[in-house]
Structures are given as C-alpha cells and as structure tokens.
Design an enzyme around this catalytic site. Structure first.
Site, PDB file in Angstrom:
ATOM      1  N   ASP A  71     -56.992 -23.691  48.742  1.00 60.61           N
ATOM      2  CA  ASP A  71     -56.511 -22.310  48.867  1.00 60.61           C
ATOM      3  C   ASP A  71     -57.608 -21.420  49.432  1.00 60.61           C
ATOM      4  OD1 ASP A  71     -55.133 -19.987  48.775  1.00 60.61           O
ATOM      5  OD2 ASP A  71     -55.060 -19.804  46.598  1.00 60.61           O
ATOM      6  N   HIS A  96     -60.382 -17.191  40.847  1.00 60.63           N
ATOM      7  CA  HIS A  96     -59.693 -16.291  39.920  1.00 60.63           C
ATOM      8  C   HIS A  96     -60.431 -16.023  38.617  1.00 60.63           C
ATOM      9  CE1 HIS A  96     -55.491 -16.725  41.939  1.00 60.63           C
ATOM     10  NE2 HIS A  96     -56.453 -16.433  42.782  1.00 60.63           N
ATOM     11  N   ASP A 108     -61.420 -16.025  49.003  1.00 60.72           N
ATOM     12  CA  ASP A 108     -60.780 -17.161  49.674  1.00 60.72           C
ATOM     13  C   ASP A 108     -61.519 -17.614  50.932  1.00 60.72           C
ATOM     14  OD1 ASP A 108     -58.283 -17.716  48.048  1.00 60.72           O
ATOM     15  OD2 ASP A 108     -58.044 -15.575  48.412  1.00 60.72           O
ATOM     16  N   HIS A 133     -56.709 -25.008  42.556  1.00 63.74           N
ATOM     17  CA  HIS A 133     -56.781 -24.378  43.869  1.00 63.74           C
ATOM     18  C   HIS A 133     -58.254 -24.305  44.221  1.00 63.74           C
ATOM     19  CE1 HIS A 133     -52.739 -22.189  44.738  1.00 63.74           C
ATOM     20  NE2 HIS A 133     -52.641 -23.488  44.742  1.00 63.74           N
ATOM     21  N   ASP A 176     -62.742 -12.797  44.738  1.00 63.42           N
ATOM     22  CA  ASP A 176     -61.712 -13.763  45.115  1.00 63.42           C
ATOM     23  C   ASP A 176     -61.414 -13.671  46.606  1.00 63.42           C
ATOM     24  OD1 ASP A 176     -59.611 -15.581  44.934  1.00 63.42           O
ATOM     25  OD2 ASP A 176     -58.153 -14.011  44.489  1.00 63.42           O
ATOM     26  N   LYS A 187     -55.064 -15.597  36.743  1.00 63.48           N
ATOM     27  CA  LYS A 187     -55.963 -14.777  37.561  1.00 63.48           C
ATOM     28  C   LYS A 187     -56.610 -13.676  36.733  1.00 63.48           C
ATOM     29  CE  LYS A 187     -56.078 -12.601  42.119  1.00 63.48           C
ATOM     30  NZ  LYS A 187     -55.653 -12.855  43.491  1.00 63.48           N
ATOM     31  N   ASP A 223     -57.415 -21.588  39.885  1.00 64.77           N
ATOM     32  CA  ASP A 223     -57.932 -21.258  41.209  1.00 64.77           C
ATOM     33  C   ASP A 223     -59.406 -20.865  41.041  1.00 64.77           C
ATOM     34  OD1 ASP A 223     -58.729 -19.541  43.463  1.00 64.77           O
ATOM     35  OD2 ASP A 223     -56.636 -19.637  44.083  1.00 64.77           O
ATOM     36  N   TRP A 263     -47.555 -18.226  41.529  1.00 61.82           N
ATOM     37  CA  TRP A 263     -48.524 -17.146  41.399  1.00 61.82           C
ATOM     38  C   TRP A 263     -47.808 -15.841  41.729  1.00 61.82           C
ATOM     39  CZ3 TRP A 263     -50.306 -13.541  45.094  1.00 61.82           C
ATOM     40  CH2 TRP A 263     -51.199 -12.592  44.545  1.00 61.82           C
ATOM     41  N   GLU A 266     -50.247 -20.171  37.840  1.00 63.46           N
ATOM     42  CA  GLU A 266     -51.595 -19.844  38.333  1.00 63.46           C
ATOM     43  C   GLU A 266     -52.142 -18.581  37.675  1.00 63.46           C
ATOM     44  OE1 GLU A 266     -51.925 -19.912  42.581  1.00 63.46           O
ATOM     45  OE2 GLU A 266     -54.013 -19.262  42.564  1.00 63.46           O
TER      46      GLU A 266
HETATM   47  C1  RNT Z   1     -53.549 -15.582  45.152  1.00 60.40           C
HETATM   48  C2  RNT Z   1     -53.413 -17.007  44.732  1.00 60.40           C
HETATM   49  C3  RNT Z   1     -52.363 -17.791  45.484  1.00 60.40           C
HETATM   50  C4  RNT Z   1     -52.351 -17.533  46.975  1.00 60.40           C
HETATM   51  C5  RNT Z   1     -51.382 -18.395  47.748  1.00 60.40           C
HETATM   52  C6  RNT Z   1     -51.233 -17.983  49.157  1.00 60.40           C
HETATM   53  O1  RNT Z   1     -54.588 -14.969  44.538  1.00 60.40           O
HETATM   54  O2  RNT Z   1     -54.633 -17.656  44.825  1.00 60.40           O
HETATM   55  O3  RNT Z   1     -52.514 -19.133  45.206  1.00 60.40           O
HETATM   56  O4  RNT Z   1     -53.611 -17.662  47.518  1.00 60.40           O
HETATM   57  O5  RNT Z   1     -50.181 -18.407  47.085  1.00 60.40           O
HETATM   58 ZN    ZN Z   2     -54.582 -19.815  44.484  1.00 59.58          ZN
END
Ligand code: RNT
Ligand code: ZN
Length: 416
Positions: free
Chosen positions: A323, A259, A293, A283, A291, A225, A256, A182, A223
């Site tokens: 994640d 994302h 997390d 993820h 986003d 986004k 993810d 990513w 990854e």
């Molecule tokens: C960031 C991505 C990525 C990170 C990690 C820490 O938007 O989701 O995966 O969260 O690499």
């Molecule tokens: Zn991620």
C-alpha cells in the site's frame, strides 16, 4: 565458482540452506495493489480523480494510466519484473462500469468480470477493497459511522455488495478473496461524541457481517488507523476499536505500517496479534514522518516486519499486501521497487541463522547473538537475491533502470 556458489557457502557456514529458502520464497504471495498506477483515481467516471476522504497522492509525473486498458498493460509490465508469486489487490472504484455512471451502492459482479478474466490470464488471484473515499457522500468525513441514516445506509449497501463480489471472485478463482475494509471516518477537530460514533460503526459492521460467506470464498479484514488528513482529532476505526471488534467477531485485522505513530515499532505488534488471531493482513508501506505512503524500500523497518513473520512461524497465515502511491516518479518503477523490496526483506529474513540465534539467546550469550545479527548485514545477500531473480526468469536489479526506462519511452511517453 559463481557468485551464487560463494554466497551459498557463506550462508551454509551458519547453518542456512539457501536452496530451500529460494524455493520457499517463490511461493509466498505478495498482493500488488492496483492503485499505484493511477494515483488512487479509479475509473468510475471518465474524469475520476482522488478527492476528499483522507488519502492523497502527491506529484504529477507524466504517464499515469488513464484507462483500465492502460492500467492492465502497466500491471503486466510490473508483473513481468517481479520474481515470485503475486496477487492483485483491486479497489471497488476500478470496476468496468461502461459509459454509465454506476454509484457505489449499485456495483455488481459483472463490473469485475473483466478483472477476473484478466487475472486468470495473468495467473494471479484477486483481493478486493471497498472504496469509501473520493465520493460526495464521504465528504463530511463519515461513512459507516455516519449519523445521517441515509448516508450510512448507502455505505452499508456498498460494503454488502463488496462482500458479495469478493465471495464471487473467490469462488471463481478457487482461492479466498480477501476483502479489506478501510473507512476514512473521523474528524479534523475535537469530537465530543466519540462513543456514539464508535457505537454506530459497530452497529453498521454487525449488520454487514450478519451475512456469512464461507472462508473458502472470502475473508474480511478490518484496517485500523491512528489519524489521517482531515481526521487528526478522531478516527472512529482506531486500532483498539478494530482489535476488539475483530477478536470478538472472528475477523482479521489489517495492520498498515503507516497507520501508527512514526516512532512505533510495527514488527513488535505481530507476535502479540498473531498469538490470538489466526490470520492477519499487512499493508506494507513506508510512512515518512506521517502516513505518507512512500514507495517501500529495503530498510530496517521492513526487514524487522519480515523477520518477525519468519521467527514467529506465522508467514503462512499472514497475507502481505502493498500500500503505497507516489505520483512524483515513474509509477512503474515505483511499483517494481516497492514490491521487490518486500520480497527482498522476506529473503533476508528467511536467510537469518535462526537456530544459532536462538541458541545464543537461550544460553544467555547476548553479545554473540548481537554479533551474529550484525554479521548478517554484511553476508553476500545480493548474490542470493540475484540468483532468486534468475531462477524466476526476472530481470536483475541492475537491469531495471534500462527496462523501466524503455517502457517509459515506448509506452508511457505516448500518454501525454
Ligand atoms: C488509507 C488506507 C487504505 C488505502 C487504500 C487505497 O489510509 O491505508 O488501505 O491506502 O485503500
Ligand atoms: Zn492501507
């Protein structure tokens, strides 16, 4: 009759065999991410802390891991509270670099030997991630897609080394190490040369992937986004970019859950992707309005993803990684709740009366299908989950608050 026996019978009424589900569930690996323990700081310098690059941990709850030793101790605690099989997902910034500063384009296998040893001792396999953020050469928002040739070369070298290290890890552990890539590349403001940046990213990736590693050693994931903090107007590695790149170059996508637009249904993407891709990396995250997390919870979104994996028969070729990072609450508890929630979602999905549901759907009995899906929510699921924890020698949900609290008092308390 035990609570489990009651539940077992309830599910058997719908043709679900809880015994085989419990066995199968224990063998589904979930990759625990290393970065929940220290707010994505890493240990490159004694004072490492997150900065720049579009990801952010918020909160300042005491007890954060300040060394690799502390992080490992925390991880061991977390693993002891997680039922089933797990992997550990490591970021490149978590190497053991000693007292010298080792820049990202200088990392080597030896910096991760300690983790390989630790993983073997703790019976987990490792996955790996390049670290393209929290670095002065990422400050202007571009890494692999940079128009500055020197910056681009730096990150290409980092990525090449990450792949080599991942393959080395995979060889040692006898299980392919998944390398997720990513990059934060993008721009806060309107961007004119989007085509140009994407062409550069493509060129960088082509160069990096020209070196091939056996799939038995490492597998690349890309990854995608939609946007990030500081990259609201433009993200180079968008979903469409990587989807096309991956399919043409035989790479795996990383989806993810944070994302995409918050209204998008991530679970709906899976059957479309898995029809064309052999494997996928997920993820698992909980984006609250963006986003963000947040710690994953056993909610509808997570259930829908798990259901789709089971229904499509693609659970075996899906790699599940967590994640999330929340620095505002006890970090051990956050880890434990987040990973257990994913496992719960898998259990919930495996317990669905799939044959019966399919039959209703195929005989155009839409209401019966709906009623059965609705009923699933009130079946004695918690008793099956408890039984799963018992069989895997792990604490029940009801014991977690005390156990995590004790660890906080005894271990985390010392860190202030
Ligand atoms: C960031 C991505 C990525 C990170 C990690 C820490 O938007 O989701 O995966 O969260 O690499
Ligand atoms: Zn991620």
């Amino acid at each position: 009759m035990t609570t489990y026996e009651i539940a077992k019978e309830a599910y058997a009424n719908y043709g679900v065999n809880t015994e085989s589900v419990l066995e199968e569930l224990a063998n589904v690996p979930i990759a625990v991410h290393c970065w929940q323990g220290d707010d994505v700081g890493g240990f490159e310098r004694p004072d490492s802390s997150l900065g720049g690059g579009g990801i952010q941990a918020t909160g300042n709850y005491p007890g954060k891991a300040k060394s690799i030793g502390q992080l490992r101790r925390d991880l061991e605690k977390v693993l002891s509270l997680l039922p089933g099989k797990h992997r550990l997902n490591l970021h490149a910034s978590y190497g053991e670099f000693g007292s010298d500063f080792v820049d990202r384009d200088q990392i080597e296998e030896k910096h991760f030997q300690g983790w390989v040893d630790w993983a073997r001792k703790n019976q987990v396999h490792l996955d790996f991630n390049g670290t393209f953020f929290s670095h002065p050469l990422a400050d202007d928002g571009f890494t692999l897609a940079s128009k500055d040739e020197q910056v681009r070369r730096f990150w290409i070298e980092h990525e090449k080394r990450c792949r080599r290290i991942a393959a080395w890890i995979g060889r040692q552990q006898g299980s392919p190490c998944i390398l997720d890539t990513w990059i934060p590349d993008g721009a806060k403001n309107l961007t004119v040369d989007k085509f140009g940046y994407r062409a550069i990213l493509k060129e960088s990736l082509d160069e990096v992937f020209a070196i091939e590693y056996p799939k038995s050693e490492m597998v690349d994931a890309l990854e995608t986004k939609l946007f990030g903090i500081g990259s609201e107007a433009f993200v180079v590695g968008s979903h469409e970019f990587y989807m096309n790149y991956a399919i043409r170059n035989n790479k795996m996508l990383c989806i993810d859950m944070g994302h995409f637009h918050p209204e998008e249904d991530i679970s709906d993407k899976l059957s479309a992707l898995l029809l064309f891709d052999d494997e996928i990396l997920l993820h698992i995250s909980r984006p609250m309005r963006w986003d963000s997390d947040h710690v994953v919870l056993f909610n509808d979104k997570i259930k829908m993803v798990a259901e789709e994996l089971v229904r499509s028969g693609k659970l075996a070729t899906t790699h599940i990684g967590m994640d999330f990072f929340d620095a505002s609450i006890n970090r051990i508890g956050a880890w434990v709740t987040g990973v257990r929630s994913m496992r719960k979602a898998l259990l919930f999905a495996m317990l669905q009366p799939l044959n019966l549901l399919l039959r209703y759907e195929e005989t155009d009995n839409g209401w019966a299908k709906m009623a059965l899906l609705e009923m699933q929510n009130t079946l004695p699921f918690g008793y099956i989950w408890d039984e799963f924890c018992r069989r895997n020698d792990v604490a029940l949900d009801a014991e977690l608050i005390k156990l995590v609290g004790d660890y906080e008092k005894e271990v985390l308390g010392e860190r202030q």
